[in-house]
Design a protein around this motif. Structure first.
Motif, PDB file in Angstrom:
ATOM      1  N   LEU A   1       0.847  -1.190   0.000  1.00  0.00           N
ATOM      2  CA  LEU A   1       0.000   0.000   0.000  1.00  0.00           C
ATOM      3  C   LEU A   1       0.883   1.241   0.000  1.00  0.00           C
ATOM      4  O   LEU A   1       1.669   1.464   0.920  1.00  0.00           O
TER       5      LEU A   1
ATOM      6  N   PHE B   1       1.225   5.647  -1.438  1.00  0.00           N
ATOM      7  CA  PHE B   1       0.421   6.832  -1.738  1.00  0.00           C
ATOM      8  C   PHE B   1       1.307   7.947  -2.274  1.00  0.00           C
ATOM      9  O   PHE B   1       2.530   7.937  -2.112  1.00  0.00           O
TER      10      PHE B   1
ATOM     11  N   VAL C   1      -4.022   6.776  -3.762  1.00  0.00           N
ATOM     12  CA  VAL C   1      -3.554   5.573  -3.083  1.00  0.00           C
ATOM     13  C   VAL C   1      -3.203   4.553  -4.146  1.00  0.00           C
ATOM     14  O   VAL C   1      -3.908   4.424  -5.159  1.00  0.00           O
TER      15      VAL C   1
ATOM     16  N   GLN D   1      -4.063   2.438  -9.086  1.00  0.00           N
ATOM     17  CA  GLN D   1      -4.083   3.735  -8.421  1.00  0.00           C
ATOM     18  C   GLN D   1      -5.505   4.278  -8.392  1.00  0.00           C
ATOM     19  O   GLN D   1      -6.236   4.188  -9.388  1.00  0.00           O
TER      20      GLN D   1
END
Length: 402
Positions: free
Chosen positions: A100, A102, A137, A148
């Protein structure tokens, strides 16, 4: 309109087209490649507790502009012969490792475009993408595939949204038919020399999710690549969500770009052609005409590094708008139905560490029908008569990157 960590993070996918760096360590490595005359310094790396290791970078710059012809409208910088403003005041924070990830880019910004009016930086930020223009994210299960979700850079075009990302300070004529930032979801995949991206989004920042765009890039070798980009509105959108970002006619178009990039040690060149089409049904619904209208454009962008600190960029463009003023065609380019426009731009750049300074001279000429030219807004302040056939601009930009 890239190479990123895992080839696709920070979806400036158009940097893939120009730089050919197919496996960059992070989104910020894009600006550090020789594809851009403005190389961002290495990021600040810090630990952020449960968020893990983060990278931070930023840019602070301003510009001055002079133009021989001005645009109508009170309180608008475009109606002045000379003006100054902030071009970039942005902070970038990202997490680029793990499942994960960002990316957040926040601040103020401005975009100036050849032959077109422009707003103050405050107004442009407020009426386009807001103080967080890009933020998403990313789910990255493998090095070759990621998804994304959020506010993403477009997959269309060979120029990028903000001036520090480009060889030239101003965006060109073809930029006017391309979107810049959209909200949506995007899947990115790389296998060998091929990079592919597919996105479902809201097109010209319309907040209506009826657009699909895609990008396909083939790196023939380390110096040469070819690319194809395409997309369009699958339905019809009859309103503007963001007054400066959601151009209603273009938000109903289909658009296709095809091009080639050579990226050598000192010289980078990208020629490409563009085709757009807006159907008659959308044009009629918007009250802009009655006939399906098309544009055709071609551009050549080049950058030559004279030394490690000096470079010279150039751009030449052509764009046409189909139809005539009497056959119901729409005005897609700002120069009127049946018009043809050319542009020339030269931008010498100096950079030493995080400091940069550059100048630019641009010229636009258009064969516009009577009553058109530079969106029909160019005037002689003394006589009030229209002068929308040519425009000469000079710009300077300087600032710091960190």
């Amino acid at each position: 309109m890239c190479t990123f960590k895992k080839t696709t993070s920070h979806r400036h996918d158009r940097y893939t087209i120009i730089s050919l760096v197919m496996l960059a360590a992070s989104p910020l490595a894009i600006e550090a490649s020789h594809a851009s005359p403005l190389a961002l310094p290495s990021p600040l790396v810090f630990e952020a507790g449960p968020l893990g290791t983060l990278h931070a970078q930023g840019v602070a710059s301003g510009y001055g502009i002079w133009q021989d012809k001005i645009f109508a409208g009170s309180g608008n910088p475009g109606n002045k012969h000379a003006s100054t403003d902030i071009s970039n005041g942005m902070l970038i924070i990202q997490k680029n490792a793990g499942l994960l990830q960002f990316y957040l880019q926040a601040g103020v910004y401005n975009v100036t475009t050849l032959g077109a009016n422009y707003a103050s930086t405050t107004a442009f930020t407020q009426h386009t993408f807001g103080a967080l223009p890009v933020g998403y994210v990313e789910i990255a299960p493998t090095d070759s595939f990621n998804i994304q979700i959020g506010k993403l850079y477009t997959l269309i075009g060979a120029e990028y949204t903000y001036s520090y990302q480009n060889w030239n300070i101003e965006r060109g004529l073809l930029w006017g038919q391309e979107n810049a930032v959209n909200k949506g979801i995007q899947a990115n995949y790389t296998t060998g020399p091929v990079t592919a991206s597919l996105s479902w989004n809201d097109g010209f920042y319309s907040n209506r999710f009826n657009w699909v765009t895609g990008l396909l890039t083939w790196a023939v070798n380390k110096q040469n690549s070819v690319f194809f980009q395409g997309g369009g509105n699958l339905g019809q959108t009859d309103y503007a969500y963001a007054t400066l970002a959601t151009t209603p006619l273009q938000n109903n178009e289909s658009i296709f770009d095809i091009g080639y990039t050579y990226s050598g040690d000192s010289l980078s060149i990208t020629p490409y052609v563009q085709y757009t089409r807006v159907p008659a049904s959308a044009i009629q619904a918007l009250g802009a005409g009655t006939k399906t209208t098309r544009t055709f454009g071609a551009a050549l962008l080049a950058n030559y590094s004279l030394t490690d600190q000096f470079s010279l960029a150039g751009r030449v463009e052509y764009i046409s708008n189909s139809g005539t003023v009497t056959d119901g065609a729409a005005n897609l380019t700002g120069f009127g139905p049946g018009s043809h426009a050319w542009s020339l731009t030269a931008t010498p750049t100096y950079q030493n560490g995080g400091f940069f300074a550059r100048a630019e001279l641009s010229y636009v000429t258009a064969s516009s029908p009577s009553g058109y030219g530079f969106s029909g807004q160019t005037i002689d302040p003394a006589s009030g008569s229209a002068l929308g056939r040519t425009q000469l601009r000079g710009m300077v930009e300087t600032g710091f990157m960190f």
